[in-house]
Design an enzyme around this catalytic site. Sequence first.
Site, PDB file in Angstrom:
ATOM      1  N   TYR A   1       0.790  -1.224   0.000  1.00 19.63           N
ATOM      2  CA  TYR A   1       0.000   0.000   0.000  1.00 19.63           C
ATOM      3  C   TYR A   1       0.826   1.279   0.000  1.00 19.63           C
ATOM      4  CZ  TYR A   1      -3.644  -3.358   0.501  1.00 19.63           C
ATOM      5  OH  TYR A   1      -4.473  -4.421   0.262  1.00 19.63           O
TER       6      TYR A   1
ATOM      7  N   PHE B   1     -11.403  -3.058  10.997  1.00 19.80           N
ATOM      8  CA  PHE B   1     -12.548  -2.949  10.089  1.00 19.80           C
ATOM      9  C   PHE B   1     -12.242  -3.660   8.787  1.00 19.80           C
ATOM     10  CE2 PHE B   1     -10.006   0.967   9.873  1.00 19.80           C
ATOM     11  CZ  PHE B   1      -9.690   1.039   8.545  1.00 19.80           C
TER      12      PHE B   1
END
Length: 426
Positions: free
Chosen positions: A137, A426
């Site tokens: 990322y 999450f």
Amino acid sequence: MTPDLATDSTHSPYNAPEVRTLTPAEWDAWYRAAEVAFGGSEEPVEARQLWRDLTETGRSQGVWEGTTPVAASSAYSFRMAVPGGAVVPVAGVTLVAVLPTHRRRGLLTAMMRRQLDEIRARGEALAVLTASEPAIYGRFGYGLGTLHLALEIESHRVTLPPLPADGVRLRLADPVLSSPACEELYASLVPLRPGMLERRPNWDRLPLLDPPATRGNASPLQAVLAEDARSGRLLGYARYQVRPEPVSQPAAGTVLVRDIEALTPQVYARLWSYLLEIDLTDRVTAGNRPVDDPLLHLVSDTRRLHPVLEDTLYVRLVEVGEALRLREYATPVELVLDVTDEFCPWNTGRWKLQADGPGKAASCVPTAEPADLALSVRELGSAYLGGLRLAALGAAGRVTELREGAVEEASRAFASQVAPWLPHGF
């Protein structure tokens, strides 16, 4: 659920993978494709239903071959605390997955391109994610923004000082029935620590998720409340499980702490004393605590906590000027930042950051003035929540000082008095 370990290449044999928005009818197949990309294990029914209810299909996307999904990604519409106490919109990127048969074809890059464009169009200046493979990322502009501690405490070998907690009573309670009061207390704490997320509708179910299939031999989830003895007002809570050991080791069980919050240091210490003294146990684990957790300074022997430092939240400035304007700064600052952003080129250029210190509004606008610092958007993401210091990034050669003293000035201004922390995934 955290983003997956999808790998990718910009040198793709496919020129333009078709990425499209998820429809509710496609959710089961789409989610199953993500499970396969994560290794193939199916989640318990209870967890699967929760994630289905939480999915924002309009913010979810994938790549299909015919009717078969081969890649997926999603985002949640969160609000997150930033330094200074503001709670601002942020995209919570999640469930990034590419099937093993379809890697290195540009699918991940195509999804990230579309997703960041959509986040920008929605007016969200920030995106965050947790990463199974952090190296992936960075090239999309995400920088490590928060850390946490995992603790494995030898409870029989530590003591806590007797902090006065007069007028406080502890009470065991049903985790579900006590949840509304606990959520109200949690909400009051969100602005006090950067990185904390508001619990949006249905997210209050996540701390209570307790599928029997995932307990092993641990107990169902339990809750202890700390209340004002006179008014009954909730002052703190802890949710946990107890995992007993065999009869041959009757006092060697483990307390598994899910979460613990309190309004005062005294109540916090009282709750930890309770957890450390549960009968028939000699160990307490807590998998996610802030790096500046007061427990480090409460116990008689910090080594008996066995703290392990782990990475958590990765931060991406989608709109540099707006993101830097949204937060406060610890000291007065006036700097020109020369920012590079290969994936979101609208951020590339010089930005003048000005702020008068805590409690004062900041501004960050394009400028032609000479730069004081040169860095990529990834380093800005790392420094944004105030836990990772720009001075440390400079020492690693990731920030270039163009004016003497600028790194130190920026490092002080970006710092947060409390460590940023993501309380749940999450």
